[in-house]
Design an enzyme around this catalytic site. Structure first.
Site, mmCIF file in Angstrom:
data_model
loop_
_atom_site.group_PDB
_atom_site.id
_atom_site.type_symbol
_atom_site.label_atom_id
_atom_site.label_comp_id
_atom_site.label_asym_id
_atom_site.label_seq_id
_atom_site.Cartn_x
_atom_site.Cartn_y
_atom_site.Cartn_z
ATOM 1 N N HIS A 158 -9.747 11.856 -1.033
ATOM 2 C CA HIS A 158 -9.344 10.454 -0.884
ATOM 3 C C HIS A 158 -10.460 9.670 -0.189
ATOM 4 O O HIS A 158 -11.073 10.172 0.762
ATOM 5 C CB HIS A 158 -8.044 10.351 -0.070
ATOM 6 C CG HIS A 158 -7.416 8.997 -0.211
ATOM 7 N ND1 HIS A 158 -7.902 7.897 0.462
ATOM 8 C CD2 HIS A 158 -6.402 8.551 -0.981
ATOM 9 C CE1 HIS A 158 -7.184 6.841 0.111
ATOM 10 N NE2 HIS A 158 -6.268 7.207 -0.754
ATOM 11 N N GLU A 213 -9.402 6.022 -8.130
ATOM 12 C CA GLU A 213 -9.032 5.009 -7.144
ATOM 13 C C GLU A 213 -10.277 4.226 -6.728
ATOM 14 O O GLU A 213 -11.009 4.658 -5.822
ATOM 15 C CB GLU A 213 -8.449 5.660 -5.885
ATOM 16 C CG GLU A 213 -7.144 6.379 -6.090
ATOM 17 C CD GLU A 213 -6.320 6.421 -4.796
ATOM 18 O OE1 GLU A 213 -5.185 5.913 -4.830
ATOM 19 O OE2 GLU A 213 -6.798 6.918 -3.775
ATOM 20 N N GLY A 222 -5.488 -1.024 -1.011
ATOM 21 C CA GLY A 222 -4.934 -1.837 0.072
ATOM 22 C C GLY A 222 -5.399 -3.283 0.086
ATOM 23 O O GLY A 222 -5.194 -3.997 1.070
HETATM 24 P P1 13P Z 1 -2.537 1.221 -1.944
HETATM 25 O O1 13P Z 1 -1.525 1.415 -3.051
HETATM 26 O O2 13P Z 1 -1.911 0.879 -0.638
HETATM 27 O O3 13P Z 1 -3.633 0.297 -2.362
HETATM 28 O O4 13P Z 1 -3.214 2.662 -1.702
HETATM 29 C C1 13P Z 1 -3.703 3.368 -2.760
HETATM 30 C C2 13P Z 1 -4.101 4.705 -2.286
HETATM 31 O O5 13P Z 1 -5.060 4.853 -1.544
HETATM 32 C C3 13P Z 1 -3.285 5.849 -2.706
HETATM 33 O O6 13P Z 1 -3.911 7.053 -2.417
#
Ligand code: 13P
Length: 252
Positions: A101, A169, A175
């Site tokens: 992550h 991602e 976020g």
């Molecule tokens: P958000 O959905 O809060 O943007 O986070 C995504 C995330 O990092 C999931 O691992």
């Protein structure tokens, strides 16, 4: 291309106390009652380490799977204060672990991530392997270079990629409320699947989900991307309503 099962994976990050199990019970109730669609998708929730044992027991014979949010890059036991090995996670009855992550990549390099993946697979955990470019890399048009490097440095050629769910991602979208356009996400998803398939000589399509500011609205927009196998959901997974609304809207 990807008409297999979809994944709705919630990453709670630093959120949750024992009584937060009520969120999972609500989501599970929705799933059980969603008879029209529930054969088409899986739900996985990743609470913090502190809740893993309790949740894995509570949801052992239920429809929701529990994932760890990370693991340490050493196996078994050792003098590593504050850390948890893949072996210890597996022994809780947990089946999944998130690795790579971007919030952890700040202190974890590709070598560490490679080690974690190796040990998680050794312990028969399934991996949600996060990759993604940051804002600067995107601006410099280095997205594909970055993604390729993250994939190749994390994985060995002989791994069974059926045990890995790739989670694309983009760091700039986590976020922030910002998401790629449907067109851009489709382009990146198709690129990634093709790249992985070729590099690892797969005769099947790898699983690839998207994460970054997923909500009920954009989940519906992204539903048109048939190659996409689901979502990794951060903020919206902390509320049963928001999480359920994403699934409801997706199948509307
Ligand atoms: P958000 O959905 O809060 O943007 O986070 C995504 C995330 O990092 C999931 O691992």
């Amino acid at each position: 291309m990807a008409n297999g099962v979809k994944y709705f994976i919630g990453n709670w990050k630093m959120f949750g106390i024992p009584s937060s199990n009520k969120i999972l019970y609500r989501i599970e109730r929705f799933f059980v009652n969603d008879k029209k669609h529930n054969k088409k998708y899986k739900i996985i929730i990743a609470p913090p380490f502190t809740l893993l044992y309790d949740f894995s027991k509570r949801f052992k014979n239920k429809k929701i799977q529990i994932s760890s949010q990370n693991c340490y890059e050493k196996d078994n036991y050792g003098a590593f204060t504050g850390n948890v090995s893949p072996f210890m996670i597996k022994k809780l009855g947990i089946r999944y672990v998130i690795i790579g992550h971007s919030e952890n990549r700040i202190i974890e390099n590709n070598k560490i991530i490679q080690e974690k993946i190796k040990l998680a697979l050794k312990n028969k955990l399934k991996i949600i392997f996060c990759i993604g470019e940051n804002k600067k890399q995107k601006k410099q048009k280095k997205t594909f270079i970055v993604l390729k490097k993250q994939i190749l440095s994390g994985l060995s050629k002989n791994y069974n990629l059926k045990n890995i769910i790739f989670a694309y991602e983009p760091v700039w979208s986590i976020g922030t409320g910002l998401t790629p356009s449907v067109k851009l996400l489709k382009k990146n998803v198709v690129f990634l699947k093709k790249f992985i398939k070729q590099k690892f000589r797969l005769n099947y399509n790898p699983k690839l989900i998207y994460g970054g500011s997923v909500d009920k609205k954009n989940a519906k927009d992204f539903e048109t991307i048939k190659e996409l196998d689901g979502f990794l959901i951060g903020g919206a997974s902390k509320s049963s309503k928001n999480f359920i609304d994403i699934i409801k809207n997706f199948y509307k």
